[in-house]
Design a protein around this motif. Structure first.
Motif, PDB file in Angstrom:
ATOM      1  N   GLU A  83      21.589 -26.359   9.913  1.00 16.86           N
ATOM      2  CA  GLU A  83      20.441 -27.193   9.556  1.00 16.86           C
ATOM      3  C   GLU A  83      19.550 -27.497  10.760  1.00 16.86           C
ATOM      4  OE1 GLU A  83      23.815 -29.865  10.764  1.00 16.86           O
ATOM      5  OE2 GLU A  83      23.613 -28.093   9.481  1.00 16.86           O
ATOM      6  N   ASP A  84      20.085 -27.333  11.975  1.00 18.60           N
ATOM      7  CA  ASP A  84      19.296 -27.617  13.184  1.00 18.60           C
ATOM      8  C   ASP A  84      18.381 -26.471  13.588  1.00 18.60           C
ATOM      9  OD1 ASP A  84      20.215 -30.210  13.605  1.00 18.60           O
ATOM     10  OD2 ASP A  84      21.963 -29.546  14.729  1.00 18.60           O
ATOM     11  N   MET A  85      18.551 -25.312  12.967  1.00 16.75           N
ATOM     12  CA  MET A  85      17.713 -24.167  13.351  1.00 16.75           C
ATOM     13  C   MET A  85      16.230 -24.481  13.202  1.00 16.75           C
ATOM     14  SD  MET A  85      19.537 -20.713  11.950  1.00 16.75           S
ATOM     15  CE  MET A  85      20.571 -19.779  13.067  1.00 16.75           C
ATOM     16  N   ASP A  86      15.843 -25.013  12.047  1.00 16.32           N
ATOM     17  CA  ASP A  86      14.428 -25.292  11.802  1.00 16.32           C
ATOM     18  C   ASP A  86      13.943 -26.497  12.600  1.00 16.32           C
ATOM     19  OD1 ASP A  86      13.709 -23.237   9.847  1.00 16.32           O
ATOM     20  OD2 ASP A  86      15.156 -24.217   8.550  1.00 16.32           O
ATOM     21  N   ARG A  87      14.857 -27.320  13.072  1.00 13.31           N
ATOM     22  CA  ARG A  87      14.479 -28.480  13.873  1.00 13.31           C
ATOM     23  C   ARG A  87      14.000 -28.068  15.261  1.00 13.31           C
ATOM     24  NH1 ARG A  87      18.945 -32.941  13.812  1.00 13.31           N
ATOM     25  NH2 ARG A  87      18.338 -32.793  11.622  1.00 13.31           N
ATOM     26  N   TYR A  88      14.619 -27.021  15.799  1.00  9.34           N
ATOM     27  CA  TYR A  88      14.329 -26.647  17.181  1.00  9.34           C
ATOM     28  C   TYR A  88      13.663 -25.280  17.343  1.00  9.34           C
ATOM     29  CZ  TYR A  88      17.586 -30.495  17.817  1.00  9.34           C
ATOM     30  OH  TYR A  88      18.205 -31.720  17.750  1.00  9.34           O
ATOM     31  N   CYS A  89      13.543 -24.523  16.255  1.00 11.46           N
ATOM     32  CA  CYS A  89      13.034 -23.143  16.367  1.00 11.46           C
ATOM     33  C   CYS A  89      11.953 -22.842  15.340  1.00 11.46           C
ATOM     34  CB  CYS A  89      14.181 -22.139  16.209  1.00 11.46           C
ATOM     35  SG  CYS A  89      15.457 -22.315  17.472  1.00 11.46           S
ATOM     36  N   GLU A  90      11.114 -21.863  15.690  1.00 12.76           N
ATOM     37  CA  GLU A  90      10.056 -21.378  14.803  1.00 12.76           C
ATOM     38  C   GLU A  90      10.447 -20.009  14.235  1.00 12.76           C
ATOM     39  OE1 GLU A  90       7.424 -23.098  14.178  1.00 12.76           O
ATOM     40  OE2 GLU A  90       6.874 -24.322  15.920  1.00 12.76           O
ATOM     41  N   ASP A  91       9.851 -19.682  13.092  1.00 10.24           N
ATOM     42  CA  ASP A  91       9.962 -18.328  12.521  1.00 10.24           C
ATOM     43  C   ASP A  91      11.414 -17.863  12.437  1.00 10.24           C
ATOM     44  OD1 ASP A  91       7.150 -18.310  12.550  1.00 10.24           O
ATOM     45  OD2 ASP A  91       7.125 -17.506  14.585  1.00 10.24           O
ATOM     46  N   VAL A  92      12.256 -18.674  11.844  1.00 13.51           N
ATOM     47  CA  VAL A  92      13.681 -18.339  11.744  1.00 13.51           C
ATOM     48  C   VAL A  92      13.875 -17.275  10.654  1.00 13.51           C
ATOM     49  CG1 VAL A  92      16.003 -19.210  11.302  1.00 13.51           C
ATOM     50  CG2 VAL A  92      14.306 -20.667  12.450  1.00 13.51           C
ATOM     51  N   PRO A  93      14.370 -16.074  11.013  1.00  9.33           N
ATOM     52  CA  PRO A  93      14.546 -15.031  10.004  1.00  9.33           C
ATOM     53  C   PRO A  93      15.755 -15.319   9.111  1.00  9.33           C
ATOM     54  CG  PRO A  93      15.338 -14.250  12.120  1.00  9.33           C
ATOM     55  CD  PRO A  93      14.719 -15.596  12.368  1.00  9.33           C
ATOM     56  N   ALA A  94      15.728 -14.733   7.920  1.00  6.08           N
ATOM     57  CA  ALA A  94      16.834 -14.931   6.978  1.00  6.08           C
ATOM     58  C   ALA A  94      18.158 -14.466   7.572  1.00  6.08           C
ATOM     59  CB  ALA A  94      16.538 -14.186   5.677  1.00  6.08           C
ATOM     60  N   GLY A  95      18.113 -13.419   8.386  1.00  5.81           N
ATOM     61  CA  GLY A  95      19.332 -12.908   8.997  1.00  5.81           C
ATOM     62  C   GLY A  95      19.988 -13.918   9.917  1.00  5.81           C
ATOM     63  N   ALA A  96      19.174 -14.722  10.610  1.00  9.99           N
ATOM     64  CA  ALA A  96      19.735 -15.741  11.502  1.00  9.99           C
ATOM     65  C   ALA A  96      20.456 -16.814  10.693  1.00  9.99           C
ATOM     66  CB  ALA A  96      18.624 -16.368  12.343  1.00  9.99           C
TER      67      ALA A  96
ATOM     68  N   ALA B 139      11.446 -20.796  20.402  1.00 11.20           N
ATOM     69  CA  ALA B 139      11.611 -22.243  20.549  1.00 11.20           C
ATOM     70  C   ALA B 139      10.368 -22.998  20.105  1.00 11.20           C
ATOM     71  CB  ALA B 139      11.922 -22.581  22.003  1.00 11.20           C
ATOM     72  N   LYS B 140      10.579 -24.185  19.566  1.00  9.38           N
ATOM     73  CA  LYS B 140       9.452 -25.063  19.268  1.00  9.38           C
ATOM     74  C   LYS B 140       8.887 -25.622  20.579  1.00  9.38           C
ATOM     75  CE  LYS B 140      10.102 -26.239  14.473  1.00  9.38           C
ATOM     76  NZ  LYS B 140      10.194 -27.283  13.434  1.00  9.38           N
ATOM     77  N   ASP B 141       7.654 -26.077  20.519  1.00  9.62           N
ATOM     78  CA  ASP B 141       6.919 -26.449  21.731  1.00  9.62           C
ATOM     79  C   ASP B 141       7.548 -27.604  22.487  1.00  9.62           C
ATOM     80  OD1 ASP B 141       5.116 -24.462  21.238  1.00  9.62           O
ATOM     81  OD2 ASP B 141       3.615 -25.767  20.301  1.00  9.62           O
ATOM     82  N   PHE B 142       8.286 -28.496  21.815  1.00  8.84           N
ATOM     83  CA  PHE B 142       8.798 -29.682  22.493  1.00  8.84           C
ATOM     84  C   PHE B 142      10.084 -29.419  23.286  1.00  8.84           C
ATOM     85  CE2 PHE B 142      10.633 -29.910  18.207  1.00  8.84           C
ATOM     86  CZ  PHE B 142      11.988 -30.075  18.491  1.00  8.84           C
TER      87      PHE B 142
ATOM     88  N   GLY C 259      18.444 -20.144  22.892  1.00  7.00           N
ATOM     89  CA  GLY C 259      19.672 -19.803  22.198  1.00  7.00           C
ATOM     90  C   GLY C 259      20.295 -21.035  21.572  1.00  7.00           C
ATOM     91  N   LEU C 260      20.746 -20.913  20.335  1.00  6.73           N
ATOM     92  CA  LEU C 260      21.431 -22.002  19.645  1.00  6.73           C
ATOM     93  C   LEU C 260      22.889 -21.620  19.436  1.00  6.73           C
ATOM     94  CD1 LEU C 260      18.927 -23.140  16.876  1.00  6.73           C
ATOM     95  CD2 LEU C 260      19.089 -23.898  19.253  1.00  6.73           C
ATOM     96  N   ARG C 261      23.765 -22.599  19.633  1.00  6.12           N
ATOM     97  CA  ARG C 261      25.202 -22.368  19.553  1.00  6.12           C
ATOM     98  C   ARG C 261      25.850 -23.558  18.873  1.00  6.12           C
ATOM     99  NH1 ARG C 261      30.455 -21.680  20.263  1.00  6.12           N
ATOM    100  NH2 ARG C 261      31.449 -21.684  22.315  1.00  6.12           N
ATOM    101  N   CYS C 262      26.717 -23.314  17.899  1.00  8.69           N
ATOM    102  CA  CYS C 262      27.441 -24.384  17.219  1.00  8.69           C
ATOM    103  C   CYS C 262      28.921 -24.226  17.546  1.00  8.69           C
ATOM    104  CB  CYS C 262      27.208 -24.317  15.709  1.00  8.69           C
ATOM    105  SG  CYS C 262      28.071 -25.607  14.786  1.00  8.69           S
TER     106      CYS C 262
END
Length: 400
Positions: free
Chosen positions: A66-79, A97-100, A113-116
């Motif tokens: 759920e954090d992908m869209d919080r911190y990233c743009e243009d998230v592909p379905a594969g991700a 990455a988003k601008d902030f 890079g995002l890691r859970c």
């Protein structure tokens, strides 16, 4: 500075991170050195404590997909698919990455890079802190990545705020890093998760259509429509003939099963045909061999296509239901046409006599076989343009 060991309550550790401190955290791979990934000063401390060059970007630990869209743009379905499949787990996914997101985290780039992490204590800490963690491995640059809290203490005692003692890490290898910020997707670091597992998971997310039917029905036209829609076309007959030239393992199995049909590494197709077309058991034995290797190659092609960022693929096979090819498909289509139409098309296409065209048509499976097996029937008794439109309409209906 006193480096505190946390083993039960995580509230104080969460507060220290929110206030800009550094806390080492356990994961399923190695311990990480965590700070607030949105706090530029905290990130600077990570670089300083590790002795890490600031030209090397940092990944962010997050609580879940759920954090992908919080911190990233243009998230592909594969991700999203990979996150659902492998998170929590040893996979870092690089996205735009988003601008902030602080520039220091990105090392001047535009991706992150995002890691859970797959460790209950670190996941709980992420939830309590409410911020992503910039968290490279908790070792001075060039030293061995630590698997225990004690090793982290030896590295950084007195230099960081605390260490979450979550026991010994089980894997001991860093996460695998895949960049999905652009196509084709690329493995940037091979770690604990194998590239084959990633590619296989992405391939499962493809929309795969199976196309079958006899000669002269118009499969080529249907496949051209799919190609125009962006599909990878896999011709299983062409795959089989290529494997005869390139796959020594398959040829060896054929040689063992049918002595005398392979000489000097070359298959005598007439000799093989003379055996299998007069013996149903022999034909079944050949199919068991070829279906295995063709299926394996189809999987490889689909995985490569998925890693290239593809979304749609088509498997063209007369024997679509003979092996497991149909099981790879979201839907199967039979392209059929009246007997007279097929005979006329074959005669015009191949320059053969009517008698020979009739023999070829009558030697193939009847329409009833395809009607029983396939999800959809595409009748091709009209003009090519009308049939193309029929195919396009039905394909889009299924793809959507």
């Amino acid at each position: 500075m006193e480096t505190k060991i946390f083993s039960a309550s995580l509230d104080e550790a969460a507060e220290r991170i929110k206030k800009g401190g550094l806390v080492a955290v356990p994961t399923e791979t190695v311990y990480g050195l965590a700070g607030n990934g949105l706090d530029e000063e905290a990130v600077k401390q990570i670089y300083e404590v590790k002795g890490r060059p600031q030209i090397k970007p940092l990944s962010l630990m997050v609580h879940g997909p759920e954090d992908m869209d919080r911190y990233c743009e243009d998230v592909p379905a594969g991700a999203r698919l990979l996150a659902r499949r492998f998170w929590p787990g040893p996979l870092t996914i690089v996205l735009k990455a988003k601008d902030f997101i602080p520039s220091i985290v990105l090392a001047g780039g535009d991706t992150v890079g995002l890691r859970c992490p797959d460790h209950p204590m670190t996941l709980a800490l992420l939830e309590k802190a409410g911020v992503p963690f910039a968290a490279p491995s908790a070792n001075p640059s060039g030293e061995e990545s630590p698997k225990t809290a004690e090793k982290v203490r030896q590295y950084f005692d007195g230099r960081i705020d605390g260490i979450i003692d979550g026991g010994e890490c089980g894997i001991g290898r860093e996460s695998t890093i895949i960049s999905m910020a652009q196509k084709p997707y690329k493995i940037l670091r091979q770690g604990a998760l194998a590239e084959k597992e990633i590619a296989s998971a992405l391939a499962e997310g493809l929309t795969v259509l199976g196309i079958t039917g006899g000669t002269g029905c118009g499969k080529t036209t249907a496949l051209r429509v799919l190609e125009e829609l962006g599909a990878l076309i896999i011709d299983c007959d062409a795959v089989y003939h290529e494997l005869l030239l390139s796959d020594g393992e398959m040829l060896s199995e054929i040689k063992t099963a049918f002595p005398g049909v392979v000489n000097d590494g070359v298959l005598d197709r007439k000799a093989l045909g003379a055996v299998v077309f007069s013996d149903e058991k022999a034909l079944l034995a050949l199919n068991r061999i070829t279906h295995k290797y063709v299926g394996r190659e189809v999987d490889r092609l689909l995985e490569n296509w998925a890693m290239a960022g593809g979304k749609l693929a088509a498997i063209d096979a007369i024997e679509l239901f003979g092996g497991n090819l149909a099981q790879r498909c979201k839907a199967t289509f039979a392209v059929l046409a009246d007997r007279e139409k097929r005979i006329g098309r074959i005669m015009a296409r191949d320059g053969i006599t009517r008698d020979y065209a009739e023999l070829r048509v009558d030697a193939q499976k009847p329409d009833s076989y395809f009607e029983e097996k396939c999800d959809y029937i595409l009748k091709n008794n009209s003009t090519e343009e009308e049939f193309r439109e029929k195919c396009r309409s039905k394909f889009l209906e299924v793809i959507d």
